[in-house]
Write an enzyme that holds these catalytic residues in place. Structure first.
Site, PDB file in Angstrom:
ATOM      1  N   ASP A  10       0.806  -1.220   0.000  1.00 26.56           N
ATOM      2  CA  ASP A  10       0.000   0.000   0.000  1.00 26.56           C
ATOM      3  C   ASP A  10       0.840   1.272   0.000  1.00 26.56           C
ATOM      4  OD1 ASP A  10       0.937  -0.231   2.574  1.00 26.56           O
ATOM      5  OD2 ASP A  10      -1.032  -0.192   3.536  1.00 26.56           O
ATOM      6  N   ASP A  33       3.983   1.978  13.093  1.00 23.52           N
ATOM      7  CA  ASP A  33       3.366   0.649  13.190  1.00 23.52           C
ATOM      8  C   ASP A  33       4.197  -0.402  13.917  1.00 23.52           C
ATOM      9  OD1 ASP A  33       1.125   1.481  11.596  1.00 23.52           O
ATOM     10  OD2 ASP A  33       2.403   1.262   9.850  1.00 23.52           O
TER      11      ASP A  33
END
Length: 498
Positions: free
Chosen positions: A65, A445
């Site tokens: 992504d 993340d």
């Protein structure tokens, strides 16, 4: 005009400089050229789609992504980044990727991080080493909600000059010249909702698949299926005259469900996964359906679902009625893979007996005794040349097994990370201190690392201090991240993550 884009210097997620080979003499004060390379972490971000070639064993592509696309090179046993030298930030959000079903050297990709990026179609005749670019008027969402849907981009298996693309906002698009030009399919009943005005996006048309039984080389495939991810009365449309006319397939999933992914087997049976919400966050329900293309008859074959939906689907084309599906956002007791060998009458969950070895990328333990089986499991693919080889991706890695059929004997399946060469972390901060580790890094993340050595993957992540809420905390609580993917302040765009 399409312009070629060459892949040159690798290093998307994190690169450091090193002096060029050959030591300079002490008296030589001239600046030396730099060589850039990745500092290894091992994956680190979301892979929404994995595609195996159906014409060459060992050839596969993965789309990310925010880190571009990758090709797996069986000869070297590693993934090769395909967009690392692109000057266009939009190229790193890959909306869809398609391996040519007739020519193993050809691959196509639809790119654009978000609706704010100009959309483009890329074609390569050398497996992604170089690309030809075609700017298109319809926008992508490679790092927007719904990026796990697909594949939106599909190549006719009988005539590879014909490609279809299910767009988010502008209906069904088609190329009849191998991707050199694109135009809207005016006969398709859903023209698209147009660009949204708020933060929310459209799922649009989530995938295009062909009926593989109509194998007439050089003649366009007659039966084509296109799915709808936006709330709609019908989940699926079909053409039986090579795309000239279309009709809704009656019945099937209830209108509020999004058609996510599908495969058609050699008998003409389509297996469809559905979600309530286009994901990867916020999915609260879902279903799995079986559709007989000869009769348009649907059968609900949904596995047990305490919560969440279903997205990944991998059909074993060598064994009729055998397939695997992935759950999505099933936070309690955690996402799993469901496998059936009898057309969905009975299912076996692989999570409970899975044995996962993450010694190659030990940060995946997240500070716990063992790794979690996975989350954000949108990408799921079975090697068409090996029924025992199944792969799936999570919000941080790709896992691979070579003994899938062990589940049919009520035995454990064994999984290892399949990530050598994939580096697509979102770098937030880094420093090389005068003493101590050679490098300290902080990532979106996955927290960060103290790199004592720049060549191997670090043994563990830094848990204290935390740059932000750590992944292991989320996994322990088993609750969805309602905020969705976070925005990278350095790049002004969203980055993947759990």
């Amino acid at each position: 005009m399409a312009d070629p884009t060459r892949r040159a210097l690798a290093g998307w997620s994190l690169a450091l400089t090193a002096a060029a080979s050959g030591a300079a003499r002490a008296s030589d004060t001239r600046p030396q050229p730099y060589v850039w390379r990745n500092v290894k972490v091992g994956a680190g971000g979301f892979i929404p789609g994995i595609v195996f070639s159906r014409v060459e064993r060992g050839l596969a592509y993965a789309r990310s992504d925010m880190g571009g696309a990758y090709r797996f090179d069986a000869a070297t046993g590693r993934w090769e980044p395909l967009m690392d030298d692109s000057p266009r930030s939009g190229d790193f959000g890959v909306e869809s990727i398609a391996a040519d079903p007739l020519d193993s050297n050809v691959v196509h990709a639809a790119v654009g991080v978000s609706r704010n990026d100009p959309g483009a179609m890329l074609r390569s005749n050398d497996r992604g080493r170089t690309w030809s670019r075609v700017e298109v008027p319809f926008r992508m969402g490679g790092n927007e909600d719904g990026r796990g849907l697909g594949e939106r981009l599909a190549i006719d298996p009988n005539d590879n000059r014909i490609l279809y693309f299910g767009s988010r906002h502008d209906g069904l698009q088609r190329s009849t010249d191998g991707g050199a030009s694109w135009r809207k399919v005016d006969s398709f009943p859903l023209p698209g909702l147009g660009l949204p005005t708020g933060r929310e996006t459209h799922g649009g048309l989530s995938f295009v698949v062909f009926d593989p039984r109509q194998d007439v080389p050089g003649r366009p495939t007659r039966t084509i299926l296109v799915a709808v991810a936006d709330p709609h009365d019908h989940a699926l449309y079909r053409s039986d005259d090579a795309g000239r006319s279309w009709r809704a397939v009656p019945g099937g999933p209830r209108p509020e469900l999004s058609a996510a992914k599908a495969e058609v087997d050699a008998r003409g049976v389509l297996y469809l996964t559905c979600t309530l919400g286009i994901g990867p966050n916020g999915v609260t329900d879902g279903a799995v359906f079986r559709l007989d293309l000869d009769t348009d008859s649907w059968t609900d074959i949904t596995p047990p679902r305490p919560s969440g939906g279903f997205m990944g689907v991998a059909v074993d084309h060598r064994q009729p009625g055998t397939l695997t599906v992935s759950t999505l956002n099933r936070w309690r007791p955690g996402d799993t893979l469901w496998r059936t060998t009898d057309d969905g009458r009975t299912w076996t969950s692989l999570r409970e007996q899975a044995e996962t070895d993450v010694s190659a990328t030990p940060y995946l333990n997240w500070g716990n005794d063992k790794p979690d089986f996975g989350w954000w499991m949108a990408a799921l693919a079975l090697d068409p040349f090996d029924s025992d080889r199944l792969v799936y991706a999570t919000g941080a890695t790709i896992y691979e097994t070579r003994d899938l059929s062990a589940a049919d004997r009520d035995a454990p399946t064994h999984w290892t990370p399949w990530v050598e060469g994939i580096e697509q972390t979102a770098v937030i901060t880094l420093v090389s201190p005068p003493v101590g580790p050679r490098l300290l890094t902080g990532f979106g993340d996955i927290s960060g690392f103290a790199h004592e050595d720049l060549d191997p993957i670090p043994r563990s992540a830094v848990h204290h201090p935390r740059l932000r809420q750590h992944q292991s905390d989320r996994l322990r609580r088993r609750r969805p991240n309602r905020r969705g993917p976070q925005r990278n302040p350095a790049r002004g765009r969203r980055v993947g993550g759990p």
